[in-house]
Structures are given as C-alpha cells and as structure tokens.
Design a protein around this motif. Structure first.
Motif, PDB file in Angstrom:
ATOM      1  N   ASP A 257       0.909  -1.308  -0.069  1.00  0.00           N
ATOM      2  CA  ASP A 257       0.044  -0.011   0.148  1.00  0.00           C
ATOM      3  C   ASP A 257       0.923   1.351   0.084  1.00  0.00           C
ATOM      4  O   ASP A 257       2.055   1.053   0.479  1.00  0.00           O
ATOM      5  CB  ASP A 257      -0.866   0.014   1.207  1.00  0.00           C
ATOM      6  CG  ASP A 257      -1.881   1.086   1.183  1.00  0.00           C
ATOM      7  OD1 ASP A 257      -2.904   1.038   0.316  1.00  0.00           O
ATOM      8  OD2 ASP A 257      -1.564   2.164   1.747  1.00  0.00           O
ATOM      9  N   HIS A 329       2.931  -4.172  10.541  1.00  0.00           N
ATOM     10  CA  HIS A 329       2.284  -3.043   9.726  1.00  0.00           C
ATOM     11  C   HIS A 329       1.329  -3.505   8.967  1.00  0.00           C
ATOM     12  O   HIS A 329       1.432  -3.743   7.663  1.00  0.00           O
ATOM     13  CB  HIS A 329       3.320  -2.330   9.174  1.00  0.00           C
ATOM     14  CG  HIS A 329       4.533  -1.689  10.011  1.00  0.00           C
ATOM     15  ND1 HIS A 329       4.439  -0.301  10.552  1.00  0.00           N
ATOM     16  CD2 HIS A 329       5.677  -2.039  10.236  1.00  0.00           C
ATOM     17  CE1 HIS A 329       5.212  -0.079  11.396  1.00  0.00           C
ATOM     18  NE2 HIS A 329       6.162  -1.298  11.211  1.00  0.00           N
ATOM     19  N   TYR A 331      -1.485  -2.614   7.942  1.00  0.00           N
ATOM     20  CA  TYR A 331      -2.123  -1.711   6.995  1.00  0.00           C
ATOM     21  C   TYR A 331      -1.324  -1.394   5.660  1.00  0.00           C
ATOM     22  O   TYR A 331      -1.809  -0.971   4.468  1.00  0.00           O
ATOM     23  CB  TYR A 331      -2.156  -0.325   7.608  1.00  0.00           C
ATOM     24  CG  TYR A 331      -0.758   0.446   8.081  1.00  0.00           C
ATOM     25  CD1 TYR A 331      -0.191   0.993   7.149  1.00  0.00           C
ATOM     26  CD2 TYR A 331      -0.364   0.087   9.231  1.00  0.00           C
ATOM     27  CE1 TYR A 331       0.901   1.575   7.745  1.00  0.00           C
ATOM     28  CE2 TYR A 331       1.166   0.430   9.672  1.00  0.00           C
ATOM     29  CZ  TYR A 331       1.503   1.110   8.781  1.00  0.00           C
ATOM     30  OH  TYR A 331       2.904   1.898   9.196  1.00  0.00           O
ATOM     31  N   ARG A 335      -4.578  -4.109  -0.483  1.00  0.00           N
ATOM     32  CA  ARG A 335      -6.001  -4.316  -0.189  1.00  0.00           C
ATOM     33  C   ARG A 335      -7.014  -3.706  -1.240  1.00  0.00           C
ATOM     34  O   ARG A 335      -6.538  -2.809  -2.070  1.00  0.00           O
ATOM     35  CB  ARG A 335      -6.441  -3.500   1.240  1.00  0.00           C
ATOM     36  CG  ARG A 335      -6.377  -2.030   1.341  1.00  0.00           C
ATOM     37  CD  ARG A 335      -6.562  -1.518   2.843  1.00  0.00           C
ATOM     38  NE  ARG A 335      -6.594  -0.165   2.861  1.00  0.00           N
ATOM     39  CZ  ARG A 335      -5.544   0.479   3.167  1.00  0.00           C
ATOM     40  NH1 ARG A 335      -4.246  -0.238   3.152  1.00  0.00           N
ATOM     41  NH2 ARG A 335      -5.479   1.999   3.141  1.00  0.00           N
ATOM     42  N   ALA A 341      -9.815  -0.273   6.041  1.00  0.00           N
ATOM     43  CA  ALA A 341      -8.467  -0.176   6.473  1.00  0.00           C
ATOM     44  C   ALA A 341      -8.204  -0.434   7.745  1.00  0.00           C
ATOM     45  O   ALA A 341      -8.961  -0.032   8.468  1.00  0.00           O
ATOM     46  CB  ALA A 341      -7.711   0.968   5.698  1.00  0.00           C
ATOM     47  N   ALA A 342      -6.947  -1.325   8.105  1.00  0.00           N
ATOM     48  CA  ALA A 342      -6.772  -1.386   9.475  1.00  0.00           C
ATOM     49  C   ALA A 342      -6.311   0.059  10.089  1.00  0.00           C
ATOM     50  O   ALA A 342      -5.544   0.632   9.280  1.00  0.00           O
ATOM     51  CB  ALA A 342      -5.687  -2.430   9.564  1.00  0.00           C
ATOM     52  N   ARG A 344      -4.269   2.654  11.767  1.00  0.00           N
ATOM     53  CA  ARG A 344      -2.776   2.823  11.661  1.00  0.00           C
ATOM     54  C   ARG A 344      -2.358   3.098  12.967  1.00  0.00           C
ATOM     55  O   ARG A 344      -2.928   4.016  13.849  1.00  0.00           O
ATOM     56  CB  ARG A 344      -2.348   4.342  10.882  1.00  0.00           C
ATOM     57  CG  ARG A 344      -0.899   4.604  10.551  1.00  0.00           C
ATOM     58  CD  ARG A 344      -0.779   5.965  10.044  1.00  0.00           C
ATOM     59  NE  ARG A 344       0.715   6.227  10.082  1.00  0.00           N
ATOM     60  CZ  ARG A 344       1.379   5.811   9.076  1.00  0.00           C
ATOM     61  NH1 ARG A 344       0.829   5.123   7.827  1.00  0.00           N
ATOM     62  NH2 ARG A 344       2.583   5.974   8.731  1.00  0.00           N
TER      63      ARG A 344
END
Length: 347
Positions: A257, A329, A331, A335, A341-342, A344
């Motif tokens: 990402d 990490h 995120y 995806r 999103a996970a 941050r």
C-alpha cells in the motif's frame, strides 16, 4: 585322438596364457598404483585388463588355428570369426585406453586448478573428446569387420560409383544430426555452456548435467530432466548464470500500500540479512521501483555466492519481510479500495 587333443591343447594353452598374462598385468599395475599413489594413472589402466586378454587370446588363436586343426572343415569361417573378435577386441582396448587418458588428464587438471569454471569447461571438453574418439573407433572397427566379408568388397565398386548421389541424399537426410554434431563441438570448444553451469532455458531453471554430441540434459530444481538438442544453445538465447563468476544478485518484489513504511522496511531488511547464512555480505538495497493507483512496488536486492544460495536467500527475504509486515504493519499490505483499512498505529 590327435585330431581331438591338438585343438583342445591349443585352446586350453591359449586360455591359460591369456589368464596368466592378465593376472601379471593386473599385479604390475596394482604395485605401480601402490608405489605411486599420487597419480591415478596406474589404477585407471587396470580397466584395460579384460580387453587386453581378449586381444591376446584372439591373436594366439588366429595365428595357430590352422596348425591346431580347429574345425578343419571350416577354416575360412573360423579365421573370419577370430578376425572379427580381434578387431572388436582391439577397438574395445583403444576405447578403454582413450578413456583412461582422458580421465587421468582431467583428474590431474582438476586437482591443480582452483577455478571451478575452468574445471567445468575442461570437463565438458574432455567428455566430448572421449565421445568423438569412441564414435570414430567404433565406425572404423565396424567398417573393418564388414570388409572381411567378400560380398562387401565386391560391392565396393558399385558403392563408389553411386557415392556422389548417396552423399547428397545422406547429407540432406542427416542435416539435423550433422547440425547437432557441429553444435556439440562448438559448445565444447567455444566455452558457451559447461557441465555444472546454472542455466535458464524456456523459463526453466536448472543445472547442466550432461552434454553429448547431439543433446544436452538440464536437471531442474525439482529433479526433472530436460533433454534438448545442442543446436538450441547455438541458435537461441538462454541465460547462463555461471558465466563471468558464480556470484549473483537476487531481487525480491513486494506490492504494498502507498502508506507502507519504506524506511522501516529498509531497516528491517538490514537487520535480517546477517541472520540468513546464504547472504554473502557484499551488498543489499531496498527501493521503490514503481507505483500504481492502488499499490507501490518495492524491490529488495541482496547478493549470494552462487545460484543455489541465491534462490534460498530470495525465499528467506521474501518470507521474513512479509511476516514482519503482517505482524507490525498490516495496513501496509495491498487491499481492495472499498474495504475498511486497518487502523494506523497512534492514528
């Protein structure tokens, strides 16, 4: 009674003399091998014992079969059979001697040469030379055996008269075979590919296991054997990872990402490389090489001493980098844009 005892005596005497001569030869070579353990020549020459016995026995019988009256009603057939055995035994002996000389020369060279690439090159050359010598001796022996038959000699004139036409027809029919033959010689002395080289052919990675005058065998990483005509390696491009030194640089690509922590990933790569035995410590790097609307492409590079270690190194680096991203990490992993999103860390 004499007609029975004479041939039996000659046959038995020839066999006894042959066995004694073979035993003495083997004893002398064994003693020489013991005294000169630093060279394998004498031990290798012991391979010639059986063909020497065949040649000696055939020679003795060939020179005495008429006086011994062995099958007196068929002297021509006996003489021709012994001649055929003598020719075949001589060819066998010459092939064994050539093999011994080639093996001895290669062993001496390999023992005194530290450059593995040169050793593989010489091994390829001497192997093909040995095959050429074997083929030439076999062809000459078969030709001599055929000439012992009168019908073959009588047919010689007609064969010579049509040699021009037969040569043209044979040349057209054997074009592919001759092409592979000359390609094999070109590979042997042009040093383009050697036994033991790591190559990539038709997207298959493996090591060159065998080179003959007509085909080449590549053993892949999963133990498969790919057999290809040697002309392929003189007419089409391929990758030879063993040329110019065995050291190699490998790459690992990750699609992440846009929010991926590239500096932290670079630091983690620097920490894990010393823990991987296959890394030779020469160099490494991690950079962003491309970007798309949804991901970035990160390339990690590291060096290894040869292709085998490089494959293991790449797999280990890829596995550890992904595991570290998943753990610390998540995120940063690619995806689908519509998914949630996970969070941050600290955000």
């Amino acid at each position: 009674m004499e007609n029975f005892l004479r041939p039996v005596t000659v046959l038995g005497g020839s066999l006894v003399l042959t066995l004694i001569a073979g035993a003495l030869l083997d004893l002398l070579l064994r003693r020489a091998d013991t005294r000169h353990a630093e060279t394998p020549l004498w031990g290798l020459l012991r391979r010639c014992r059986v063909p020497v016995q065949v040649v000696l026995c055939a020679s003795l019988l060939r020179g005495t079969y008429r006086q011994a009256r062995i099958l007196p009603d068929h002297p021509v057939g006996v003489g021709r059979a012994l001649t055929l055995v003598l020719i075949a035994g001589t060819a066998w002996l010459l092939v064994r001697i050539a093999t011994v000389i080639v093996d001895y020369a290669y062993a001496r060279y390999a023992a005194g040469e530290s450059d593995e690439a040169r050793v593989r090159r010489v091994r390829t050359q001497v192997t093909l030379i040995q095959r050429v010598v074997t083929a030439v001796v076999t062809v000459v022996a078969v030709a001599l055996m055929l000439l012992t038959f009168p019908p073959m000699r009588a047919a010689g004139a007609s064969l010579l008269a049509s040699a021009g036409l037969l040569g043209i027809v044979a040349g057209i029919a054997a074009q592919a075979a001759l092409g592979n033959l000359f390609a094999g010689l070109q590979i042997a002395f042009g040093d383009t590919v050697r036994i033991g080289d790591t190559v990539v052919v038709d997207e298959e990675w493996g090591k060159v296991e065998e080179i003959t005058l007509t085909f080449l065998t590549v053993r892949t990483w999963d133990e498969r054997r790919i057999t290809m005509p040697v002309s392929y390696f003189t007419s089409k491009p391929y990758e030879n990872w063993s040329r110019g030194g065995a050291e190699m640089t490998g790459t690992v690509f990750l699609h992440l990402d846009h929010s991926a922590p590239v500096p932290l990933l670079r630091e983690h790569l620097e920490r894990i490389l010393p823990q991987i035995p296959q890394w030779d410590g020469r160099s490494w790097a991690l950079v962003v090489t491309d970007t798309t609307p949804h991901t970035i492409q990160v390339r990690a590079t590291a060096t290894a001493k040869d292709a085998d270690d490089l494959w293991t190194l790449r797999c280990a680096v890829r596995e550890r980098l992904i595991a570290w991203l998943v753990t610390h990490h998540p995120y940063a992993l690619p995806r689908v844009a519509t998914s949630e999103a996970a969070p941050r860390p600290g955000g």
